[in-house]
Design an enzyme around this catalytic site. Structure first.
Site, PDB file in Angstrom:
ATOM      1  N   SER A 272      -4.715  -9.681  -3.215  1.00  0.00           N
ATOM      2  CA  SER A 272      -5.186 -10.683  -4.180  1.00  0.00           C
ATOM      3  C   SER A 272      -4.022 -11.504  -4.730  1.00  0.00           C
ATOM      4  CB  SER A 272      -5.919  -9.991  -5.327  1.00  0.00           C
ATOM      5  OG  SER A 272      -5.019  -9.174  -6.049  1.00  0.00           O
TER       6      SER A 272
ATOM      7  N   ASN B 286       0.831  -1.213   0.000  1.00  0.00           N
ATOM      8  CA  ASN B 286       0.000   0.000   0.000  1.00  0.00           C
ATOM      9  C   ASN B 286       0.859   1.254   0.000  1.00  0.00           C
ATOM     10  OD1 ASN B 286      -2.050  -1.820   0.184  1.00  0.00           O
ATOM     11  ND2 ASN B 286      -2.413  -1.521   2.378  1.00  0.00           N
TER      12      ASN B 286
ATOM     13  N   HIS C 196       5.691  -0.517  -2.888  1.00  0.00           N
ATOM     14  CA  HIS C 196       5.234   0.211  -4.078  1.00  0.00           C
ATOM     15  C   HIS C 196       5.251   1.725  -3.901  1.00  0.00           C
ATOM     16  CE1 HIS C 196       2.933  -3.663  -5.435  1.00  0.00           C
ATOM     17  NE2 HIS C 196       4.220  -3.704  -5.698  1.00  0.00           N
TER      18      HIS C 196
HETATM   19  P1  OAD Z   1      -6.257  -5.968  -4.882  1.00  0.00           P
HETATM   20  O1  OAD Z   1      -7.332  -4.969  -5.125  1.00  0.00           O
HETATM   21  O2  OAD Z   1      -5.713  -6.695  -6.042  1.00  0.00           O
HETATM   22  O3  OAD Z   1      -6.776  -7.069  -3.843  1.00  0.00           O
HETATM   23  C1  OAD Z   1      -7.413  -6.687  -2.665  1.00  0.00           C
HETATM   24  C2  OAD Z   1      -7.645  -7.922  -1.824  1.00  0.00           C
HETATM   25  O4  OAD Z   1      -8.186  -7.503  -0.584  1.00  0.00           O
HETATM   26  C3  OAD Z   1      -8.627  -8.930  -2.427  1.00  0.00           C
HETATM   27  O5  OAD Z   1      -8.086 -10.241  -2.349  1.00  0.00           O
HETATM   28  C4  OAD Z   1      -9.871  -8.810  -1.531  1.00  0.00           C
HETATM   29  O6  OAD Z   1     -10.548 -10.053  -1.367  1.00  0.00           O
HETATM   30  C5  OAD Z   1      -9.238  -8.378  -0.233  1.00  0.00           C
HETATM   31  N1  OAD Z   1     -10.144  -7.590   0.633  1.00  0.00           N
HETATM   32  C6  OAD Z   1     -11.179  -6.781   0.306  1.00  0.00           C
HETATM   33  N2  OAD Z   1     -11.726  -6.244   1.397  1.00  0.00           N
HETATM   34  C7  OAD Z   1     -11.041  -6.739   2.458  1.00  0.00           C
HETATM   35  C8  OAD Z   1     -11.122  -6.553   3.868  1.00  0.00           C
HETATM   36  N3  OAD Z   1     -12.040  -5.750   4.428  1.00  0.00           N
HETATM   37  N4  OAD Z   1     -10.232  -7.225   4.636  1.00  0.00           N
HETATM   38  C9  OAD Z   1      -9.291  -8.038   4.106  1.00  0.00           C
HETATM   39  N5  OAD Z   1      -9.171  -8.236   2.793  1.00  0.00           N
HETATM   40  C10 OAD Z   1     -10.024  -7.606   1.980  1.00  0.00           C
HETATM   41  O7  OAD Z   1      -5.092  -5.208  -4.061  1.00  0.00           O
HETATM   42  P2  OAD Z   1      -3.576  -5.629  -3.845  1.00  0.00           P
HETATM   43  O8  OAD Z   1      -3.424  -7.103  -3.788  1.00  0.00           O
HETATM   44  O9  OAD Z   1      -3.065  -4.824  -2.720  1.00  0.00           O
HETATM   45  O10 OAD Z   1       0.138  -1.670  -7.169  1.00  0.00           O
HETATM   46  O11 OAD Z   1      -2.951  -5.083  -5.182  1.00  0.00           O
HETATM   47  C11 OAD Z   1      -1.562  -5.171  -5.373  1.00  0.00           C
HETATM   48  C12 OAD Z   1      -1.068  -4.003  -6.178  1.00  0.00           C
HETATM   49  O12 OAD Z   1      -1.871  -3.836  -7.355  1.00  0.00           O
HETATM   50  C13 OAD Z   1      -1.196  -2.663  -5.491  1.00  0.00           C
HETATM   51  O13 OAD Z   1      -0.122  -2.426  -4.620  1.00  0.00           O
HETATM   52  C14 OAD Z   1      -1.186  -1.701  -6.621  1.00  0.00           C
HETATM   53  C15 OAD Z   1      -2.149  -2.424  -7.513  1.00  0.00           C
HETATM   54  O14 OAD Z   1      -2.120  -2.146  -8.852  1.00  0.00           O
HETATM   55  C16 OAD Z   1       0.543  -0.642  -7.932  1.00  0.00           C
HETATM   56  O15 OAD Z   1      -0.172   0.309  -8.199  1.00  0.00           O
HETATM   57  C17 OAD Z   1       1.956  -0.800  -8.416  1.00  0.00           C
END
Ligand code: OAD
Length: 224
Positions: free
Chosen positions: A167, A83, A100
Site C-alpha cells: 500500500s 514481509n 522489516h
Molecule cells: P498493507 O496491508 O499496507 O498493503 C497491502 C497491499 O496489498 C494493498 O495495497 C492491497 O491492495 C494489496 N493486495 C491485497 N491483496 C493482494 C493480492 N492478492 N495481490 C497483490 N496485491 C494485493 O501491507 P504492506 O504495504 O506490506 O510493517 O505494509 C507495509 C508494512 O506495514 C508491513 O511491512 C508491516 C506493516 O505494518 C511492520 O510491521 C513494520
C-alpha cells in the site's frame, strides 16, 4: 529489482495489514508492534508474533513468488521485501533483502546484532546469549530500518523495478519508489489503487498471482 509487500503473500493465506479484515483491524499497532508495547506487555507482543510464526509453518509460496524465481533465468533479480515471512526463499529466490526483519529469526532485546535462527514460539524467560530476553527479529514502529541504505542503493541502480502488493503507507520503505534512475522501467502490480505511486509506473491492476506471472512472461520474452 522487486519491492514486495503483504499483498504478494495474500494468496498464500497470510493476512495483509490495511485491507478490509487486515491484521491492523484486529490488533492495535501500539499494543503489539512498538518497542513501548514490548516493554509494557511483552507476553502479548510475543504471542502476536508466535501466532504469525506458527502460521508460517502452514503456508506455501504462490504463483507470484514462483514467477519471480523463473525471472532469474534471464535477469539478475534482487528482491527487497517488507514481509517477515520466508515465502520468497521457500519459492527459491536467491537474493532477498528483508527490510522489516524475519519471523524465523530472534534476537537479543539488548543487542540488535545478536541474531539467531528460531522457528518456534518465543516465551517470556527465553534468553539470548547475552542474558537478555529474546525478542522477534522484526522492525517495530519507531525503530530504525538498518537495511534501508542498501535497499535505496539497489533501487537507484536498477534497470527494471517492479513493485508488488504494497500500500506504500509505511516509510521509509514506501520512499523507495522515488529512488529509480530516470530511464528505469517501472511496474506496479496491485488489484487496488495505490495513491502514492508516481505517474510514470505502468500499473497492472491484478492480484499478484495473476499479474506477476503475466509480467514475468512478458519480460522473459523480451529478454530473448
Ligand atoms: P498493507 O496491508 O499496507 O498493503 C497491502 C497491499 O496489498 C494493498 O495495497 C492491497 O491492495 C494489496 N493486495 C491485497 N491483496 C493482494 C493480492 N492478492 N495481490 C497483490 N496485491 C494485493 O501491507 P504492506 O504495504 O506490506 O510493517 O505494509 C507495509 C508494512 O506495514 C508491513 O511491512 C508491516 C506493516 O505494518 C511492520 O510491521 C513494520
Amino acid at each position: 529489482m522487486v519491492l514486495t509487500g503483504a499483498g504478494i503473500s495474500a494468496e498464500s493465506g497470510i493476512s495483509t495489514f490495511r485491507d478490509n479484515g487486515g491484521l491492523w483491524e484486529n490488533y492495535s499497532i501500539y499494543e503489539v508492534a512498538t518497542p513501548e508495547a514490548f516493554e509494557k506487555n511483552p507476553a502479548l507482543v510475543l504471542d502476536f508474533y508466535n501466532q504469525r510464526r506458527r502460521q508460517l509453518h502452514q503456508v506455501q509460496p504462490n504463483a507470484a513468488h514462483l514467477a519471480l524465481v523463473d525471472l532469474e533465468a534471464k535477469y539478475d533479480v534482487k528482491i527487497i521485501t517488507q514481509n517477515i515471512d520466508n515465502l520468497h526463499e521457500k519459492a527459491g529466490s536467491s537474493q532477498v533483502l528483508h527490510l522489516h526483519g524475519e519471523l524465523f529469526k530472534a534476537r537479543s532485546s539488548r543487542n540488535p546484532n545478536l541474531i539467531i535462527h528460531h522457528e518456534t514460539d518465543i516465551q517470556l524467560g527465553d534468553l539470548a546469549a547475552d542474558g537478555s530476553q529474546l525478542r522477534p527479529h522484526v522492525v517495530w514502529f519507531g525503530e530504525a530500518v538498518p537495511a534501508m541504505e542498501e535497499a535505496a542503493s539497489l533501487v537507484a541502480h536498477a534497470d527494471i523495478f517492479i513493485v508488488i502488493g504494497t500500500s506504500l503507507n509505511v516509510y521509509p520503505a514506501a520512499g523507495l519508489v522515488d529512488f529509480c534512475k530516470p530511464n528505469c522501467e517501472k511496474y506496479l502490480v496491485n488489484p487496488e489503487i495505490v495513491y502514492n505511486i508516481p505517474k510514470d509506473y505502468r500499473v497492472i491492476k491484478e492480484k499478484a498471482g495473476i499479474g506477476v506471472p503475466a509480467l514475468v512472461k512478458e519480460l522473459l520474452q523480451k529478454g530473448e
